[in-house]
Design an enzyme around this catalytic site. Structure first.
Site, PDB file in Angstrom:
ATOM      1  N   GLY A 283      43.408   9.479 -46.516  1.00 35.77           N
ATOM      2  CA  GLY A 283      43.362   8.023 -46.424  1.00 35.77           C
ATOM      3  C   GLY A 283      42.213   7.609 -45.510  1.00 35.77           C
ATOM      4  O   GLY A 283      41.113   7.267 -45.938  1.00 35.77           O
ATOM      5  N   CYS A 350      49.622 -15.153 -28.900  1.00 35.37           N
ATOM      6  CA  CYS A 350      50.349 -15.340 -27.643  1.00 35.37           C
ATOM      7  C   CYS A 350      51.133 -14.104 -27.243  1.00 35.37           C
ATOM      8  O   CYS A 350      52.367 -14.091 -27.266  1.00 35.37           O
ATOM      9  CB  CYS A 350      51.266 -16.549 -27.767  1.00 35.37           C
ATOM     10  SG  CYS A 350      50.322 -17.995 -28.215  1.00 35.37           S
TER      11      CYS A 350
HETATM   12  N1  LLP Z   1      49.992  11.293 -46.958  1.00 36.79           N
HETATM   13  C1  LLP Z   1      51.113  10.908 -46.312  1.00 36.79           C
HETATM   14  C2  LLP Z   1      52.413  11.382 -46.795  1.00 36.79           C
HETATM   15  C3  LLP Z   1      51.009  10.058 -45.192  1.00 36.79           C
HETATM   16  O1  LLP Z   1      52.107   9.693 -44.550  1.00 36.79           O
HETATM   17  C4  LLP Z   1      49.735   9.620 -44.763  1.00 36.79           C
HETATM   18  C5  LLP Z   1      49.589   8.712 -43.627  1.00 36.79           C
HETATM   19  C6  LLP Z   1      48.605  10.040 -45.490  1.00 36.79           C
HETATM   20  C7  LLP Z   1      48.776  10.881 -46.580  1.00 36.79           C
HETATM   21  C8  LLP Z   1      47.224   9.625 -45.139  1.00 36.79           C
HETATM   22  O2  LLP Z   1      46.849  10.046 -43.858  1.00 36.79           O
HETATM   23  P1  LLP Z   1      45.346   9.812 -43.343  1.00 36.79           P
HETATM   24  O3  LLP Z   1      44.437  10.686 -44.164  1.00 36.79           O
HETATM   25  O4  LLP Z   1      45.034   8.378 -43.473  1.00 36.79           O
HETATM   26  O5  LLP Z   1      45.415  10.226 -41.909  1.00 36.79           O
HETATM   27  N2  LLP Z   1      48.535   3.429 -39.100  1.00 36.79           N
HETATM   28  C9  LLP Z   1      48.129   4.650 -38.435  1.00 36.79           C
HETATM   29  C10 LLP Z   1      48.074   5.820 -39.377  1.00 36.79           C
HETATM   30  C11 LLP Z   1      49.388   6.085 -40.085  1.00 36.79           C
HETATM   31  C12 LLP Z   1      49.307   7.210 -41.070  1.00 36.79           C
HETATM   32  C13 LLP Z   1      50.562   7.324 -41.848  1.00 36.79           C
HETATM   33  N3  LLP Z   1      50.560   8.304 -42.898  1.00 36.79           N
HETATM   34  C14 LLP Z   1      46.793   4.411 -37.741  1.00 36.79           C
HETATM   35  O6  LLP Z   1      46.287   3.286 -37.821  1.00 36.79           O
HETATM   36  O7  LLP Z   1      46.253   5.279 -37.079  1.00 36.79           O
END
Ligand code: LLP
Length: 425
Positions: A283, A350
């Site tokens: 992601g 706020c």
């Molecule tokens: N696959 C699964 C099952 C996941 O839970 C996630 C992310 C991904 C793939 C993708 O992960 P990435 O490649 O993006 O690291 N909001 C948080 C990140 C939460 C990630 C949740 N799961 C932030 O802003 O750092």
């Protein structure tokens, strides 16, 4: 100072530009707060994964939770990606953007019956199942619909990804996945339940991971299970190693995607799994460094202990600093002469937690534009309407031209679905 993150971002005559397009011109034209993305940066990022996987049966499933704007999804669909989804809403969204259902994996610990029905009807590639209860429910739902649900079990390899506790998901204490030691028994159950067809195994150990070692540890644990499950007579077609690769926000030096994937494939080959299909769910590493958030300085409020630089973007636009104390670079769009002092860059919401950066050395004045860098992942996708703040507009630079991919919301949009109570009788 060099800019962290993206070679697509550069200064020309002191003005910050993305793919050669001046960001101050975009802010004037489209207003602020404004997300701006480089499509070329996204395509470069996915090409690195695809290059390393060439010649193998594979599917790169973009984890669309990182940025689910339609034009972003369309960009990845056209690049041949599949998608990792976590809700019925994401399914509708990605189909609307041209994603192919047979390239979708459906993750998440809490799939509802309705979401299962929806995904079965669409014909997704696979359900990444996280518990025994979910397995039983999916079997019922599929049987009732006269279908067979392709399943993979998300196993929890119990490795420490070495990242923030909120985004670490592969440890025993996390809510995610089936414990390693129970996985074989749960696979036996899956194979025995009607309505299900075992097709794979998956894991995801966390996010913003900056080392290769936890991936290789997780891979070994997963391959141990593949061997045990297949020895029990249950074939595993694909191995899905999740997402999680980190990006550079400041001085992190994560492995390059192609290098990481090459290491993983080498490990698979060495263990005799070279012909197995590989799925990945990146992601952040596909979109994070491709985007910036532009914001205008509203007021400067120097104080005895803190100087506040109040901007027009807030925690509702970019939640990461407030939620994870995430450090994201903040750069003036147009460099100005003068002495830099330390500012807390804060929004108008706020809440004291409404900040984008703390103690940032900046030479700024009211009306200046600032850019929060590496904001392409988990920025807009996590935006809310708190304080009845309409969400920002989004622009994508496509072949050197800015395209408005999302209009700025209007306040009236936010309460359009609400009703007033009838007149008091
Ligand atoms: N696959 C699964 C099952 C996941 O839970 C996630 C992310 C991904 C793939 C993708 O992960 P990435 O490649 O993006 O690291 N909001 C948080 C990140 C939460 C990630 C949740 N799961 C932030 O802003 O750092």
């Amino acid at each position: 100072m060099s800019l962290p993150g993206s070679p697509h971002l550069a200064r020309r005559d002191g003005v910050l530009g993305l793919d050669g397009v001046d960001l101050d011109g975009l802010a004037r034209r489209f207003g602020t707060p404004l997300y701006v993305y480089s499509q070329a940066a996204m395509l470069d990022a996915v090409a690195a994964y695809q290059r390393a996987l060439q010649g193998r049966a594979h599917l790169v499933c973009y984890a669309m939770k990182a940025n689910s704007s339609l034009a972003v999804l369309q960009t990845f669909a056209r690049a041949g990606c599949g998608f990792d989804i976590v809700s019925g809403g994401e399914l509708e969204r990605v189909l609307a953007a041209g994603g192919r259902p047979e390239r979708i994996v459906f993750s998440g610990v809490g799939k509802t019956r309705t979401e299962m029905q929806q995904a079965l009807a669409a014909g997704v590639h696979c359900f990444n199942v996280e518990s025994e209860g979910e397995l039983r429910r999916l079997s019922e739902v599929a049987t009732a619909a006269g279908r067979t649900a392709p399943v993979s079990l998300r196993v929890n390899p119990d490795v420490d990804a070495g990242t923030h506790p909120y985004i670490s998901t592969g440890l025993r204490d996390n809510k995610f996945g089936v414990a390693h030691e129970q996985a074989l028994a749960v696979y036996r159950l899956a194979a025995a339940l009607p309505g299900l067809q075992v097709v794979g195994i998956d894991c995801h150990i966390g996010s913003q991971i900056t080392q290769a070692a936890p991936y290789l540890d997780a891979l070994d644990r997963v391959l141990d299970l593949v061997e045990a499950v297949e020895a029990a007579g249950i074939p595993i077609h694909h191995v899905d190693l999740g997402g999680g690769l980190g990006i550079t926000y400041t001085d992190e030096q994560p492995p390059r995607a192609d290098e990481l994937v090459a290491q993983m494939l080498a490990r698979m080959d060495a263990r005799g799994h070279g012909r197995r299909e590989v799925l990945l769910e990146p992601g952040r590493s596909l979109v994070g460094n491709a985007g910036v958030l532009l914001t205008e300085v509203q007021y400067l409020k120097p104080g005895a202990t803190k100087n506040f630089c109040i901007v027009d973007a807030a925690m509702n636009d970019l939640m990461r600093p407030a939620m994870y104390q995430a450090w994201m670079a903040i750069e003036p769009v147009r460099q100005r002469a003068g002495v830099a002092r330390a500012w807390d860059v804060v929004g108008p919401v706020c809440e004291s937690g409404d900040w984008l950066g703390r103690d940032r050395p900046l030479a700024v004045a009211e009306g200046d534009l600032l850019a929060v860098l590496s904001a392409g992942a988990y920025g807009m996708a996590m935006a809310s309407n708190y304080n009845t703040r309409p969400r920002a507009a989004e622009v994508m630079i496509v072949d050197g031209q800015p395209v408005l991919i999302r209009e700025r919301e209007r306040a009236a949009d936010l309460f359009a679905g609400e009703t007033l109570l009838p007149a008091a009788g």
